[in-house]
Design a protein around this motif. Structure first.
Motif, PDB file in Angstrom:
ATOM      1  N   GLU A  32     -66.180   5.351 -43.536  1.00 24.37           N
ATOM      2  CA  GLU A  32     -66.152   3.919 -43.214  1.00 24.37           C
ATOM      3  C   GLU A  32     -67.522   3.282 -43.451  1.00 24.37           C
ATOM      4  O   GLU A  32     -67.618   2.187 -44.013  1.00 24.37           O
ATOM      5  CB  GLU A  32     -65.718   3.716 -41.760  1.00 24.37           C
ATOM      6  CG  GLU A  32     -64.253   4.019 -41.541  1.00 24.37           C
ATOM      7  CD  GLU A  32     -63.846   4.034 -40.083  1.00 24.37           C
ATOM      8  OE1 GLU A  32     -62.637   3.874 -39.830  1.00 24.37           O
ATOM      9  OE2 GLU A  32     -64.705   4.220 -39.197  1.00 24.37           O
ATOM     10  N   LYS A  33     -68.586   3.988 -43.074  1.00 24.15           N
ATOM     11  CA  LYS A  33     -69.937   3.472 -43.277  1.00 24.15           C
ATOM     12  C   LYS A  33     -70.244   3.358 -44.774  1.00 24.15           C
ATOM     13  O   LYS A  33     -70.757   2.332 -45.240  1.00 24.15           O
ATOM     14  CB  LYS A  33     -70.954   4.388 -42.598  1.00 24.15           C
ATOM     15  CG  LYS A  33     -72.377   3.913 -42.742  1.00 24.15           C
ATOM     16  CD  LYS A  33     -73.338   4.831 -42.023  1.00 24.15           C
ATOM     17  CE  LYS A  33     -74.775   4.340 -42.202  1.00 24.15           C
ATOM     18  NZ  LYS A  33     -75.745   5.225 -41.563  1.00 24.15           N
ATOM     19  N   LYS A  77     -68.239   0.514 -46.387  1.00 26.78           N
ATOM     20  CA  LYS A  77     -68.795  -0.795 -46.020  1.00 26.78           C
ATOM     21  C   LYS A  77     -70.059  -1.090 -46.819  1.00 26.78           C
ATOM     22  O   LYS A  77     -70.230  -2.198 -47.336  1.00 26.78           O
ATOM     23  CB  LYS A  77     -69.100  -0.838 -44.524  1.00 26.78           C
ATOM     24  CG  LYS A  77     -69.602  -2.172 -44.046  1.00 26.78           C
ATOM     25  CD  LYS A  77     -69.813  -2.193 -42.540  1.00 26.78           C
ATOM     26  CE  LYS A  77     -70.288  -3.564 -42.092  1.00 26.78           C
ATOM     27  NZ  LYS A  77     -70.500  -3.626 -40.656  1.00 26.78           N
ATOM     28  N   GLU A  78     -70.928  -0.089 -46.959  1.00 29.34           N
ATOM     29  CA  GLU A  78     -72.176  -0.282 -47.708  1.00 29.34           C
ATOM     30  C   GLU A  78     -71.924  -0.514 -49.199  1.00 29.34           C
ATOM     31  O   GLU A  78     -72.757  -1.102 -49.878  1.00 29.34           O
ATOM     32  CB  GLU A  78     -73.100   0.910 -47.501  1.00 29.34           C
ATOM     33  CG  GLU A  78     -73.691   0.953 -46.109  1.00 29.34           C
ATOM     34  CD  GLU A  78     -74.601   2.134 -45.854  1.00 29.34           C
ATOM     35  OE1 GLU A  78     -74.875   2.915 -46.796  1.00 29.34           O
ATOM     36  OE2 GLU A  78     -75.040   2.283 -44.707  1.00 29.34           O
ATOM     37  N   SER A 118     -63.004  -0.825 -49.500  1.00 29.40           N
ATOM     38  CA  SER A 118     -62.239  -0.224 -48.410  1.00 29.40           C
ATOM     39  C   SER A 118     -62.410   1.299 -48.451  1.00 29.40           C
ATOM     40  O   SER A 118     -62.837   1.866 -49.468  1.00 29.40           O
ATOM     41  CB  SER A 118     -60.761  -0.567 -48.552  1.00 29.40           C
ATOM     42  OG  SER A 118     -60.223   0.058 -49.719  1.00 29.40           O
TER      43      SER A 118
END
Length: 50
Positions: free
Chosen positions: A20-21, A24-25, A29
């Protein structure tokens, strides 16, 4: 290319949080990140046309 197939996989909470990190970066998705990582791996090994 239309996406019509699904893959379901279970991961640890640690792997999910890291994915998820990373997603996001990279402004994508988690599903898109996983598809990219898998596609890149398959191309590098000759399983997928490049």
């Amino acid at each position: 290319m239309a996406k019509t197939s699904a893959i379901s996989v279970r991961v640890t909470d640690e792997v999910k949080a890291a994915a998820e990190k990373a997603a996001k970066e990279d402004a994508r998705s988690v599903a898109s990140l996983v598809e990219k990582v898998l596609s890149d791996w398959l191309r590098e090994r000759g399983y997928l046309a490049g």
